[in-house]
Design a protein around this motif. Sequence first.
Motif, PDB file in Angstrom:
ATOM      1  N   GLY A   1       2.313  68.217 -37.196  1.00 36.90           N
ATOM      2  CA  GLY A   1       1.851  68.424 -38.567  1.00 36.90           C
ATOM      3  C   GLY A   1       1.864  69.879 -38.975  1.00 36.90           C
ATOM      4  O   GLY A   1       2.288  70.225 -40.088  1.00 36.90           O
ATOM      5  N   LEU A   2       1.423  70.761 -38.064  1.00 33.54           N
ATOM      6  CA  LEU A   2       1.448  72.193 -38.367  1.00 33.54           C
ATOM      7  C   LEU A   2       2.879  72.700 -38.523  1.00 33.54           C
ATOM      8  O   LEU A   2       3.161  73.554 -39.382  1.00 33.54           O
ATOM      9  N   SER A   3       3.785  72.176 -37.706  1.00 36.29           N
ATOM     10  CA  SER A   3       5.193  72.576 -37.821  1.00 36.29           C
ATOM     11  C   SER A   3       5.774  72.155 -39.162  1.00 36.29           C
ATOM     12  O   SER A   3       6.521  72.903 -39.812  1.00 36.29           O
ATOM     13  N   ALA A   4       5.433  70.939 -39.602  1.00 34.75           N
ATOM     14  CA  ALA A   4       5.931  70.456 -40.894  1.00 34.75           C
ATOM     15  C   ALA A   4       5.382  71.291 -42.046  1.00 34.75           C
ATOM     16  O   ALA A   4       6.108  71.630 -42.992  1.00 34.75           O
ATOM     17  N   ILE A   5       4.086  71.642 -41.959  1.00 31.02           N
ATOM     18  CA  ILE A   5       3.479  72.468 -43.012  1.00 31.02           C
ATOM     19  C   ILE A   5       4.142  73.851 -43.060  1.00 31.02           C
ATOM     20  O   ILE A   5       4.432  74.382 -44.136  1.00 31.02           O
ATOM     21  N   ALA A   6       4.397  74.421 -41.879  1.00 30.69           N
ATOM     22  CA  ALA A   6       5.046  75.731 -41.831  1.00 30.69           C
ATOM     23  C   ALA A   6       6.460  75.669 -42.402  1.00 30.69           C
ATOM     24  O   ALA A   6       6.898  76.572 -43.130  1.00 30.69           O
ATOM     25  N   ALA A   7       7.179  74.597 -42.082  1.00 33.08           N
ATOM     26  CA  ALA A   7       8.540  74.450 -42.608  1.00 33.08           C
ATOM     27  C   ALA A   7       8.537  74.340 -44.122  1.00 33.08           C
ATOM     28  O   ALA A   7       9.367  74.949 -44.819  1.00 33.08           O
ATOM     29  N   LEU A   8       7.591  73.558 -44.658  1.00 33.61           N
ATOM     30  CA  LEU A   8       7.497  73.433 -46.111  1.00 33.61           C
ATOM     31  C   LEU A   8       7.074  74.744 -46.759  1.00 33.61           C
ATOM     32  O   LEU A   8       7.531  75.076 -47.865  1.00 33.61           O
ATOM     33  N   TRP A   9       6.218  75.487 -46.096  1.00 31.61           N
ATOM     34  CA  TRP A   9       5.733  76.742 -46.661  1.00 31.61           C
ATOM     35  C   TRP A   9       6.848  77.782 -46.770  1.00 31.61           C
ATOM     36  O   TRP A   9       6.977  78.467 -47.783  1.00 31.61           O
TER      37      TRP A   9
ATOM     38  N   LEU B   1      10.379  77.200 -46.039  1.00 37.18           N
ATOM     39  CA  LEU B   1      11.690  76.716 -46.488  1.00 37.18           C
ATOM     40  C   LEU B   1      11.610  75.878 -47.763  1.00 37.18           C
ATOM     41  O   LEU B   1      12.605  75.761 -48.476  1.00 37.18           O
ATOM     42  N   GLY B   2      10.424  75.308 -48.031  1.00 39.78           N
ATOM     43  CA  GLY B   2      10.292  74.388 -49.157  1.00 39.78           C
ATOM     44  C   GLY B   2      10.745  74.942 -50.495  1.00 39.78           C
ATOM     45  O   GLY B   2      11.600  74.348 -51.164  1.00 39.78           O
ATOM     46  N   PRO B   3      10.214  76.092 -50.943  1.00 40.06           N
ATOM     47  CA  PRO B   3      10.603  76.616 -52.253  1.00 40.06           C
ATOM     48  C   PRO B   3      12.099  76.910 -52.367  1.00 40.06           C
ATOM     49  O   PRO B   3      12.728  76.607 -53.387  1.00 40.06           O
ATOM     50  N   VAL B   4      12.674  77.501 -51.301  1.00 38.17           N
ATOM     51  CA  VAL B   4      14.104  77.830 -51.340  1.00 38.17           C
ATOM     52  C   VAL B   4      14.948  76.567 -51.406  1.00 38.17           C
ATOM     53  O   VAL B   4      15.886  76.453 -52.209  1.00 38.17           O
ATOM     54  N   VAL B   5      14.604  75.603 -50.548  1.00 42.97           N
ATOM     55  CA  VAL B   5      15.357  74.350 -50.525  1.00 42.97           C
ATOM     56  C   VAL B   5      15.212  73.611 -51.852  1.00 42.97           C
ATOM     57  O   VAL B   5      16.192  73.067 -52.388  1.00 42.97           O
ATOM     58  N   TYR B   6      13.998  73.604 -52.406  1.00 44.40           N
ATOM     59  CA  TYR B   6      13.772  72.869 -53.654  1.00 44.40           C
ATOM     60  C   TYR B   6      14.569  73.485 -54.803  1.00 44.40           C
ATOM     61  O   TYR B   6      15.205  72.761 -55.584  1.00 44.40           O
ATOM     62  N   LEU B   7      14.549  74.804 -54.923  1.00 43.10           N
ATOM     63  CA  LEU B   7      15.294  75.455 -56.003  1.00 43.10           C
ATOM     64  C   LEU B   7      16.797  75.266 -55.824  1.00 43.10           C
ATOM     65  O   LEU B   7      17.533  75.008 -56.791  1.00 43.10           O
ATOM     66  N   ALA B   8      17.273  75.402 -54.585  1.00 37.29           N
ATOM     67  CA  ALA B   8      18.709  75.251 -54.332  1.00 37.29           C
ATOM     68  C   ALA B   8      19.173  73.833 -54.645  1.00 37.29           C
ATOM     69  O   ALA B   8      20.203  73.631 -55.301  1.00 37.29           O
ATOM     70  N   THR B   9      18.412  72.840 -54.190  1.00 38.07           N
ATOM     71  CA  THR B   9      18.806  71.454 -54.452  1.00 38.07           C
ATOM     72  C   THR B   9      18.627  71.087 -55.924  1.00 38.07           C
ATOM     73  O   THR B   9      19.376  70.263 -56.450  1.00 38.07           O
ATOM     74  N   SER B  10      17.656  71.693 -56.606  1.00 41.48           N
ATOM     75  CA  SER B  10      17.493  71.451 -58.042  1.00 41.48           C
ATOM     76  C   SER B  10      18.707  71.949 -58.818  1.00 41.48           C
ATOM     77  O   SER B  10      19.236  71.252 -59.700  1.00 41.48           O
TER      78      SER B  10
END
Length: 222
Positions: A131-139, A141-150
């Motif tokens: 769970g901590l690994s997933a939260i760190a990944a979203l923290w 990588l999340g914004p970059v991945v979301y903007l790029a895929t958007s």
Amino acid sequence: MATEHTQEKTVERAARRTARRRDRIQNNGRPSPETASFVAVGGRVPSTSEVRYRIAGTTKWLMLLVALFFDLFPLLALVTIVVITLSTAGVSMDTLVQANAACGDKTKVAINLIAAGKCAYYGGATLVFGGLSAIAALWFLGPVVYLATSFLSAVLAILLFFAWFSIKKVPYFSLKSGRLQVALFTLLVEVTPFTSWLPGITFLTWRQIRISRKEDKEKVSK
């Protein structure tokens, strides 16, 4: 013959005046768009069934569903990141099954050190670490991945719908009725960090369909 033709015109004009007067009474003094352009077939206000829409009902809903998929694509990318992170950390359905089996019998866990260790490992350490690994990944990588895929989904959607609307003989990037402005505004929304979560592609597709159907109605009325 000339007299009959004149009489037909007189009757037609009288029918139009009567229809407009009745329509104004029903609409608080304002004629409806259908009656205002009363050059209808046989002196009638055209019904919805007489309009041949370029974007028919089935195609309209299919387009909106495809547009909704493009809007949800960035969220699916984030879910994919979470799944990959959890599987890398050793968290899977098998882990959850093993944790449930190890911690299921409370009496056995209490008196058996091995069972208690398995329960702590599968039910605690692995899940917490994952769970901590997933939260760190979203923290991170999340914004970059979301903007790029958007941005990617917006570009692909615009190209796809440009071809789709062109096949239906609907101008997608025309300046008429603000089509191009809506497309550019949607692209801007999709690449802006705080607005990219809005369903811009679905709105753009809905707006394009609405404009084309309005034009089809106006053609029948003329």
